[in-house]
Design a protein around this motif. Structure first.
Motif, PDB file in Angstrom:
ATOM      1  N   THR A 313       6.120  51.699 -41.148  1.00  0.00           N
ATOM      2  CA  THR A 313       7.230  51.242 -40.312  1.00  0.00           C
ATOM      3  C   THR A 313       6.707  50.641 -39.012  1.00  0.00           C
ATOM      4  O   THR A 313       5.884  51.246 -38.320  1.00  0.00           O
ATOM      5  CB  THR A 313       8.178  52.411 -39.998  1.00  0.00           C
ATOM      6  N   GLY A 314       7.217  49.460 -38.684  1.00  0.00           N
ATOM      7  CA  GLY A 314       6.830  48.796 -37.442  1.00  0.00           C
ATOM      8  C   GLY A 314       5.556  47.991 -37.527  1.00  0.00           C
ATOM      9  O   GLY A 314       5.180  47.332 -36.555  1.00  0.00           O
ATOM     10  N   VAL A 315       4.869  48.030 -38.673  1.00  0.00           N
ATOM     11  CA  VAL A 315       3.613  47.279 -38.836  1.00  0.00           C
ATOM     12  C   VAL A 315       3.919  45.948 -39.523  1.00  0.00           C
ATOM     13  O   VAL A 315       4.477  45.922 -40.621  1.00  0.00           O
ATOM     14  CB  VAL A 315       2.600  48.082 -39.680  1.00  0.00           C
ATOM     15  N   TRP A 316       3.577  44.859 -38.871  1.00  0.00           N
ATOM     16  CA  TRP A 316       3.859  43.544 -39.425  1.00  0.00           C
ATOM     17  C   TRP A 316       3.190  43.363 -40.787  1.00  0.00           C
ATOM     18  O   TRP A 316       2.008  43.631 -40.953  1.00  0.00           O
ATOM     19  CB  TRP A 316       3.380  42.444 -38.475  1.00  0.00           C
ATOM     20  N   PHE A 317       3.981  42.933 -41.771  1.00  0.00           N
ATOM     21  CA  PHE A 317       3.515  42.617 -43.130  1.00  0.00           C
ATOM     22  C   PHE A 317       2.914  43.827 -43.845  1.00  0.00           C
ATOM     23  O   PHE A 317       2.193  43.656 -44.826  1.00  0.00           O
ATOM     24  CB  PHE A 317       2.516  41.462 -43.107  1.00  0.00           C
ATOM     25  N   HIS A 318       3.163  45.028 -43.319  1.00  0.00           N
ATOM     26  CA  HIS A 318       2.705  46.283 -43.910  1.00  0.00           C
ATOM     27  C   HIS A 318       1.215  46.536 -43.700  1.00  0.00           C
ATOM     28  O   HIS A 318       0.794  47.669 -43.452  1.00  0.00           O
ATOM     29  CB  HIS A 318       3.026  46.319 -45.414  1.00  0.00           C
ATOM     30  N   SER A 319       0.391  45.488 -43.811  1.00  0.00           N
ATOM     31  CA  SER A 319      -1.055  45.667 -43.701  1.00  0.00           C
ATOM     32  C   SER A 319      -1.700  44.296 -43.508  1.00  0.00           C
ATOM     33  O   SER A 319      -1.038  43.257 -43.594  1.00  0.00           O
ATOM     34  CB  SER A 319      -1.615  46.311 -44.979  1.00  0.00           C
ATOM     35  N   LEU A 320      -2.992  44.299 -43.226  1.00  0.00           N
ATOM     36  CA  LEU A 320      -3.724  43.032 -43.100  1.00  0.00           C
ATOM     37  C   LEU A 320      -3.702  42.283 -44.429  1.00  0.00           C
ATOM     38  O   LEU A 320      -3.542  41.050 -44.458  1.00  0.00           O
ATOM     39  CB  LEU A 320      -5.169  43.301 -42.661  1.00  0.00           C
ATOM     40  N   LYS A 321      -3.839  43.019 -45.519  1.00  0.00           N
ATOM     41  CA  LYS A 321      -3.762  42.386 -46.835  1.00  0.00           C
ATOM     42  C   LYS A 321      -2.370  41.799 -47.064  1.00  0.00           C
ATOM     43  O   LYS A 321      -2.224  40.707 -47.630  1.00  0.00           O
ATOM     44  CB  LYS A 321      -4.095  43.400 -47.931  1.00  0.00           C
TER      45      LYS A 321
END
Length: 427
Positions: A313-321
């Motif tokens: 939650t709150g992390v853009w695009f869920h992850s770097l991948k």
């Protein structure tokens, strides 16, 4: 003493929209880009300018266009007032859309925020509906034929299409009853629904503790005033200044008075519906006006209710991948969609080549499958070769849908000429 009381009352009202203290990370501009606040500001501007325009506008097929001309030519600042209203409405569509996808890509639609995602979808629908009903009010060639095109498309919806189209138009075709009905929707029902939806939206944001942020052990808290309120005020002033300057130098479009017997070439839907118009050039109307829109809407509603093994939650695009996958998906969708448009216009032409087949198959099922199968292969590749998890695949599907629609919309706006032919193929 009176001034101090007024200042305190305003401050208390502003702080009622926010907690007294907030996470310092929430004040970063690139966290939300101020899109929610800008949308609220534009809605307020539209309410105020719309009320002022009602003093001059006459909702009659015989007088609507002349009242717009009178507003432009005879009323001091009348043209500026109309320009501000028009460009604020166009900008609201863009800002609401950007706010919606910002919330999605920042993973802010799960757990206690699920209901607010639904209100966000409702607000997007209300904003577009408000723009569409207001689009007809000038009663010029542009607005008349745009509304005619879109209401005619409704007739292709199975079972209820013709009834729904007649209900919206208040008749078999766009006419004075349609204008009056759109006027009441635009100035009465839709604003009331928007006030309710916006109120619920802000209340649910406040109830959820503000914007979604990645969890950390000891977040730094700062006072909402002045750390956040001043930034909101700066953004509001910038937006107002930009709209005012743009409205001074760029007039809202107005063509000749509506002529029901003379169709312009090409006849275009409003720009935000051009993606649908382009879609209908490649698939059967039942698919373009019902099957595909209903499937996409159902998917968007279901997104926060799907079970995910992991969420950030709150992390853009869920992850770097997830960020890399989003970029790949957007590029793949844009290029593949444009290639599909070109090939359908130049090569396939399913309706002509398969004229003996039932239209629902030759121009409905077949082109839809030819689009879905490569997309499915792309998703399989991401899952098997790039080990994309469920939320990353949902992000991929969403990105493909959005990118495809934007590509179709831009194609319809900029690359279609007379007879809705591609301009570089029929120059």
């Amino acid at each position: 003493m009176k001034n101090w009381s007024t200042h305190k009352a305003i401050k208390n009202f502003v702080l009622h929209l926010h907690p007294l203290k907030i996470d310092a990370r929430a004040t970063a501009y690139n966290r939300t880009f101020g899109l929610g606040g800008i949308a609220a500001l534009l809605t307020t501007i539209l309410f105020v300018t719309g009320l002022l325009l009602k003093f001059e506008y006459i909702p009659s097929a015989g007088k609507a266009y002349d009242s717009i001309l009178s507003l432009k030519n005879d009323i001091i600042f009348g043209s500026l007032l109309r320009n501000i209203h028009y460009w604020s409405a166009m900008l609201l569509v863009v800002v609401t859309f950007l706010h919606l996808i910002r919330v999605f890509y920042s993973q802010s639609i799960f757990y206690e925020r699920r209901k607010n995602w639904l209100y966000g979808l409702l607000l997007m629908f209300l904003v577009v509906s408000s723009n569409f009903t207001g689009y007809l009010l000038p009663w010029d060639q542009l607005s008349f034929w745009a509304v005619t095109i879109m209401t005619n498309l409704l007739e292709y919806i199975p079972f209820i299409g013709e009834t729904l189209a007649k209900l919206i138009r208040d008749g078999d075709s766009v006419g004075e009853p349609t204008l009056l009905r759109f006027y009441h929707f635009h100035t009465g029902l839709l604003p009331l629904l928007m006030v309710f939806a916006v109120t619920m939206h802000f209340w649910l944001v406040r109830k959820a503790g503000g914007i979604a942020l990645p969890k950390i052990e000891k977040p730094k808290k700062v006072n909402t005033h002045p750390h956040l309120t001043y930034r909101e005020a700066y953004i509001a002033l910038i937006v107002i200044a930009v709209i005012l300057l743009f409205s001074i130098f760029v007039d809202a479009p107005l063509l000749d008075k509506a002529k029901p017997t003379v169709s312009p070439n090409p006849s275009r839907a409003p720009w935000y519906f051009m993606g649908f118009q382009e879609l209908l050039m490649h698939v059967h109307p039942v698919f373009g006006s019902f099957v595909i829109p209903v499937a996409v809407t159902a998917f968007f509603i279901a997104i926060p209710f799907i079970k995910y093994p992991e969420l950030n939650t709150g992390v853009w695009f869920h992850s770097l991948k997830g960020k890399k996958i989003t970029i790949w998906s957007a590029l793949f969708s844009a290029l593949f969609t444009f290639a599909f448009i070109l090939s359908n216009d130049m090569i396939f032409k399913f309706g002509d080549r398969l004229a003996s087949w039932p239209k629902i198959i030759s121009t409905g099922c077949l082109p839809t499958l030819l689009y879905i199968i490569p997309v499915g292969a792309f998703l399989w590749y991401l899952k098997k070769k790039k080990t994309a998890n469920r939320i990353e695949l949902v992000i991929t599907i969403t990105t493909i849908i959005l990118s495809a629609y934007i590509t179709m919309m831009l194609t319809g706006i900029f690359l279609r000429g007379e007879g809705m032919q591609l301009i570089f193929l029929h120059a």
